[in-house]
Scaffold this active site. Structure first.
Site, short mmCIF file in Angstrom:
data_model
loop_
_atom_site.label_atom_id
_atom_site.label_comp_id
_atom_site.label_asym_id
_atom_site.label_seq_id
_atom_site.Cartn_x
_atom_site.Cartn_y
_atom_site.Cartn_z
N HIS A 37 0.27 1.91 11.99
CA HIS A 37 -0.59 3.10 12.16
C HIS A 37 -0.86 3.35 13.63
O HIS A 37 -0.88 2.42 14.44
CB HIS A 37 -1.95 2.88 11.48
N HIS A 92 0.83 -1.22 0.00
CA HIS A 92 0.00 0.00 0.00
C HIS A 92 0.86 1.27 0.00
O HIS A 92 1.90 1.33 0.65
CB HIS A 92 -0.95 -0.01 1.21
N HIS A 104 -4.69 -8.70 5.56
CA HIS A 104 -4.89 -7.32 5.11
C HIS A 104 -4.63 -7.25 3.60
O HIS A 104 -5.44 -6.71 2.84
CB HIS A 104 -3.93 -6.41 5.89
N ASP A 156 0.66 4.04 1.42
CA ASP A 156 0.97 4.71 2.69
C ASP A 156 2.05 3.94 3.47
O ASP A 156 2.35 4.28 4.62
CB ASP A 156 -0.30 4.90 3.54
N HIS A 157 2.64 2.91 2.83
CA HIS A 157 3.79 2.22 3.42
C HIS A 157 5.00 2.22 2.48
O HIS A 157 6.10 1.88 2.88
CB HIS A 157 3.41 0.77 3.79
#
Ligand code: ZN
Ligand code: FE
Length: 256
Positions: free
Chosen positions: A172, A56, A110, A58-59
């Site tokens: 997160h 993803h 996930h 955001d990683h």
């Protein structure tokens, strides 16, 4: 200096630097390259390696830029979906970075290809360390996006089987809302109430809600308690199996 540097990014992401061999560093899930470069600079560290837990953005957002600027090696589990990847890892791979051993644990749920990274204690490294990406959070777990509930639950149980004193660094900062959610299910759970108070205090003092420990997660993470009679009773699912209870908790958390 502690061996782990926590870098908050994008509002609720955590990037981590891990210092080894004096001033070398690896970065875990560096979504924001300038935040990482600033921190490397501040701590006088040289980036050698990037570890990615899953693809993803955001990683992985900072990966290409960091590789270009530092020449670091990019390691992760998904050849197709992780940018600029150099080395593809899978379950049970053991990476040797300097004198540090890093164990790869496949944790699908996930995403299909998510992994976690575990460093056992050693002469070089006094604490056991686990980076969990979006699989296990402090007090919670990631959304089930590419697998079924059984697969995600099995992955969480693998992590829960690590030593109690393992430090857990997640991807997160959802800690506060995770414990607020847990209390909507189990309002009278004293351990959860107490943990929520501690989390609030930490946040008020300007601290990070990571790391937690495997022991703490087993005691207060509601998703890891899916097989307990307390949770089954609270959900009015007295005869359900742990996976069905877990799936119901995850459904409720999705809309919390
Ligand atoms: Zn994710
Ligand atoms: Fe994420």
């Amino acid at each position: 200096m502690e061996s782990v540097v926590t870098i908050p990014a994008f509002g609720d992401n955590f990037i981590y630097l891990y210092r080894y061999d004096k001033n070398n560093a690896l970065a875990v899930d560096p979504c924001d390259s300038s935040a990482v470069l600033n921190s490397l600079n501040e701590h006088n560290l040289k980036l050698t390696t990037i570890l990615i837990t899953h693809h993803h953005w955001d990683h992985t957002g900072g990966v290409s830029d960091l590789k270009k600027k530092t020449g670091c090696e990019v390691i992760g589990p998904d050849k197709r979906r992780i940018p600029a990847i150099d080395r593809v890892v899978d379950d049970k791979h053991v990476l040797a970075i300097g004198n540090i051993e890093i164990h790869v644990i496949a944790t699908p749920g996930h995403t299909k290809t998510s992994v976690c990274y575990y460093i056992p204690a050693s002469n070089e490294n006094e604490h056991k360390i686990l980076w969990t990406g979006d699989t296990l959070f402090a007090g919670g777990c990631g959304r089930i996006m590419e697998c079924n509930a059984q697969t995600m639950f099995d992955s969480l149980l693998r992590l829960a089987s690590l030593p109690d004193d393992t430090l857990v660094y997640c991807g997160h900062d959802y800690t506060l809302e995770n414990y607020e959610f847990a209390l909507t299910i189990e309002p009278d759970n004293k351990a959860v109430q107490q943990r929520l108070q501690e989390i609030k205090q930490t946040i008020r003092a300007g601290g990070f809600t990571v790391p937690s420990t495997i022991l703490q997660e087993k005691a207060t993470n509601i998703f890891l308690r899916s097989d307990t009679n307390e949770i089954k009773t609270a959900l009015k699912m007295p005869d359900a199996g742990a996976v069905d209870v877990f799936a119901e908790l995850r459904r409720r958390k999705d809309i919390f």
